[in-house]
Design a protein around this motif. Structure first.
Motif, PDB file in Angstrom:
ATOM      1  N   ASP A  41       0.697   6.492  -6.906  1.00 21.26           N
ATOM      2  CA  ASP A  41      -0.620   7.031  -7.250  1.00 21.26           C
ATOM      3  C   ASP A  41      -1.347   7.457  -5.979  1.00 21.26           C
ATOM      4  O   ASP A  41      -1.994   6.636  -5.324  1.00 21.26           O
ATOM      5  CB  ASP A  41      -1.450   5.986  -8.006  1.00 21.26           C
ATOM      6  CG  ASP A  41      -2.845   6.484  -8.348  1.00 21.26           C
ATOM      7  OD1 ASP A  41      -3.138   7.682  -8.143  1.00 21.26           O
ATOM      8  OD2 ASP A  41      -3.653   5.667  -8.814  1.00 21.26           O
ATOM      9  N   ALA A  42      -1.241   8.725  -5.656  1.00 18.10           N
ATOM     10  CA  ALA A  42      -1.897   9.246  -4.448  1.00 18.10           C
ATOM     11  C   ALA A  42      -3.412   9.199  -4.553  1.00 18.10           C
ATOM     12  O   ALA A  42      -4.105   9.277  -3.544  1.00 18.10           O
ATOM     13  CB  ALA A  42      -1.438  10.682  -4.188  1.00 18.10           C
ATOM     14  N   THR A  43      -3.941   9.013  -5.760  1.00 14.09           N
ATOM     15  CA  THR A  43      -5.391   8.980  -5.955  1.00 14.09           C
ATOM     16  C   THR A  43      -5.958   7.566  -5.984  1.00 14.09           C
ATOM     17  O   THR A  43      -7.152   7.393  -6.227  1.00 14.09           O
ATOM     18  CB  THR A  43      -5.785   9.686  -7.272  1.00 14.09           C
ATOM     19  OG1 THR A  43      -5.273   8.931  -8.379  1.00 14.09           O
ATOM     20  CG2 THR A  43      -5.267  11.102  -7.302  1.00 14.09           C
ATOM     21  N   MET A  44      -5.117   6.561  -5.736  1.00  6.51           N
ATOM     22  CA  MET A  44      -5.620   5.178  -5.799  1.00  6.51           C
ATOM     23  C   MET A  44      -6.741   4.959  -4.799  1.00  6.51           C
ATOM     24  O   MET A  44      -6.787   5.604  -3.750  1.00  6.51           O
ATOM     25  CB  MET A  44      -4.503   4.169  -5.565  1.00  6.51           C
ATOM     26  CG  MET A  44      -4.062   4.079  -4.141  1.00  6.51           C
ATOM     27  SD  MET A  44      -2.897   2.736  -3.917  1.00  6.51           S
ATOM     28  CE  MET A  44      -3.125   2.440  -2.193  1.00  6.51           C
TER      29      MET A  44
ATOM     30  N   PHE B   4      -6.597  -2.481  -3.151  1.00  2.00           N
ATOM     31  CA  PHE B   4      -6.622  -1.180  -3.792  1.00  2.00           C
ATOM     32  C   PHE B   4      -6.898  -1.342  -5.271  1.00  2.00           C
ATOM     33  O   PHE B   4      -6.767  -2.424  -5.832  1.00  2.00           O
ATOM     34  CB  PHE B   4      -5.299  -0.431  -3.589  1.00  2.00           C
ATOM     35  CG  PHE B   4      -4.147  -1.047  -4.328  1.00  2.00           C
ATOM     36  CD1 PHE B   4      -3.881  -0.705  -5.651  1.00  2.00           C
ATOM     37  CD2 PHE B   4      -3.328  -1.967  -3.709  1.00  2.00           C
ATOM     38  CE1 PHE B   4      -2.823  -1.285  -6.336  1.00  2.00           C
ATOM     39  CE2 PHE B   4      -2.271  -2.554  -4.378  1.00  2.00           C
ATOM     40  CZ  PHE B   4      -2.013  -2.210  -5.696  1.00  2.00           C
TER      41      PHE B   4
ATOM     42  N   LYS C 199       0.792   3.972  -3.011  1.00  2.00           N
ATOM     43  CA  LYS C 199       0.382   5.353  -2.720  1.00  2.00           C
ATOM     44  C   LYS C 199       1.443   6.347  -3.192  1.00  2.00           C
ATOM     45  O   LYS C 199       1.118   7.464  -3.592  1.00  2.00           O
ATOM     46  CB  LYS C 199       0.088   5.535  -1.233  1.00  2.00           C
ATOM     47  CG  LYS C 199      -1.253   4.969  -0.839  1.00  2.00           C
ATOM     48  CD  LYS C 199      -1.551   5.186   0.623  1.00  2.00           C
ATOM     49  CE  LYS C 199      -2.879   4.542   0.976  1.00  2.00           C
ATOM     50  NZ  LYS C 199      -3.204   4.654   2.392  1.00  2.00           N
ATOM     51  N   LYS C 200       2.718   5.952  -3.163  1.00  2.00           N
ATOM     52  CA  LYS C 200       3.779   6.824  -3.686  1.00  2.00           C
ATOM     53  C   LYS C 200       3.628   6.998  -5.195  1.00  2.00           C
ATOM     54  O   LYS C 200       3.916   8.062  -5.729  1.00  2.00           O
ATOM     55  CB  LYS C 200       5.157   6.227  -3.391  1.00  2.00           C
ATOM     56  CG  LYS C 200       5.612   6.413  -1.973  1.00  2.00           C
ATOM     57  CD  LYS C 200       7.001   5.835  -1.804  1.00  2.00           C
ATOM     58  CE  LYS C 200       7.436   5.887  -0.356  1.00  2.00           C
ATOM     59  NZ  LYS C 200       8.742   5.226  -0.158  1.00  2.00           N
TER      60      LYS C 200
ATOM     61  N   ASP D  48      -8.436   2.921  -2.015  1.00  2.00           N
ATOM     62  CA  ASP D  48      -8.204   1.931  -0.966  1.00  2.00           C
ATOM     63  C   ASP D  48      -9.548   1.266  -0.690  1.00  2.00           C
ATOM     64  O   ASP D  48     -10.497   1.913  -0.263  1.00  2.00           O
ATOM     65  CB  ASP D  48      -7.676   2.635   0.285  1.00  2.00           C
ATOM     66  CG  ASP D  48      -7.355   1.687   1.430  1.00  2.00           C
ATOM     67  OD1 ASP D  48      -7.839   0.540   1.431  1.00  2.00           O
ATOM     68  OD2 ASP D  48      -6.632   2.118   2.338  1.00  2.00           O
TER      69      ASP D  48
ATOM     70  N   SER E 152      -5.868   1.125  -8.676  1.00  2.00           N
ATOM     71  CA  SER E 152      -5.254   2.328  -9.225  1.00  2.00           C
ATOM     72  C   SER E 152      -5.609   2.429 -10.707  1.00  2.00           C
ATOM     73  O   SER E 152      -5.040   1.720 -11.537  1.00  2.00           O
ATOM     74  CB  SER E 152      -3.728   2.292  -9.070  1.00  2.00           C
ATOM     75  OG  SER E 152      -3.146   3.342  -9.815  1.00  2.00           O
TER      76      SER E 152
ATOM     77  N   MET F  97       0.831  -1.210   0.000  1.00  2.00           N
ATOM     78  CA  MET F  97       0.000   0.000   0.000  1.00  2.00           C
ATOM     79  C   MET F  97       0.864   1.258   0.000  1.00  2.00           C
ATOM     80  O   MET F  97       0.577   2.215  -0.729  1.00  2.00           O
ATOM     81  CB  MET F  97      -0.947  -0.002   1.202  1.00  2.00           C
ATOM     82  CG  MET F  97      -2.024  -1.061   1.130  1.00  2.00           C
ATOM     83  SD  MET F  97      -3.174  -0.823  -0.238  1.00  2.00           S
ATOM     84  CE  MET F  97      -4.119   0.562   0.384  1.00  2.00           C
ATOM     85  N   LYS F  98       1.936   1.283   0.780  1.00  2.00           N
ATOM     86  CA  LYS F  98       2.827   2.451   0.807  1.00  2.00           C
ATOM     87  C   LYS F  98       3.472   2.678  -0.562  1.00  2.00           C
ATOM     88  O   LYS F  98       3.533   3.808  -1.042  1.00  2.00           O
ATOM     89  CB  LYS F  98       3.925   2.261   1.859  1.00  2.00           C
ATOM     90  CG  LYS F  98       3.460   2.471   3.278  1.00  2.00           C
ATOM     91  CD  LYS F  98       4.608   2.248   4.252  1.00  2.00           C
ATOM     92  CE  LYS F  98       4.126   2.297   5.691  1.00  2.00           C
ATOM     93  NZ  LYS F  98       5.201   1.953   6.639  1.00  2.00           N
TER      94      LYS F  98
END
Length: 146
Positions: free
Chosen positions: A98-101, A108, A95-96, A103, A110, A91-92
């Motif tokens: 694609d901050a818009t993915m 997740f 998120k790096k 959850d 994306s 997840m980390k």
């Protein structure tokens, strides 16, 4: 088997748009062809390569549209086996990228990267790896309503 993820293109050696025959030749080995929902006439059959840990999803016209991986497959993104990471690490990493993915709590999705994952334990078991990683072509979720 290692599969190198190229967002919206596929996971080498597989490319979106390949036919059943091309996918079967590229992956090699035995496979099972079946429908996830046998009662859904619009649901095209998929191929499952059990020993490779790979599901190949096709469009109604027979073109590869998504690839889902489970162990022993090694879906690689930037040199990292996504199924080899703890869920919290996965997840980390995502998120790096694609901050818009989205959850989902148990994984997740994306849309930006064309990648998703499913981890039944999700946030409740963050040290367990995801069970599956999916790579999909543009428009896949619009096609599947998912």
């Amino acid at each position: 088997m290692k599969f190198v993820i190229n967002s919206y293109k596929g996971a080498e050696p597989l490319e979106f748009g390949m036919s059943h025959a091309e996918v079967r030749e590229a992956v090699g080995g035995k496979f099972k062809s079946f429908k996830r929902d046998p009662d859904d006439e619009d649901d095209p059959p998929l191929d499952y390569f059990e020993k490779k840990g790979c599901f190949a999803y096709y469009s109604k016209t027979g073109e590869l549209r998504a690839i889902e991986f489970c162990k022993p497959a090694e879906p690689m993104l930037d040199g990292v086996n996504l199924l080899g990471l703890k869920f919290v690490e996965l997840m980390k990493l995502m998120k790096k990228k694609d901050a818009t993915m989205k959850d989902t709590g148990a994984g997740f999705k994306s849309i930006k990267l064309g990648i998703g994952a499913w981890a039944p334990g999700g946030k409740h078991e963050p040290n367990i790896p995801a069970e599956t990683v999916i790579v999909f072509r543009e428009g896949y979720y619009e096609e599947t309503d998912g």
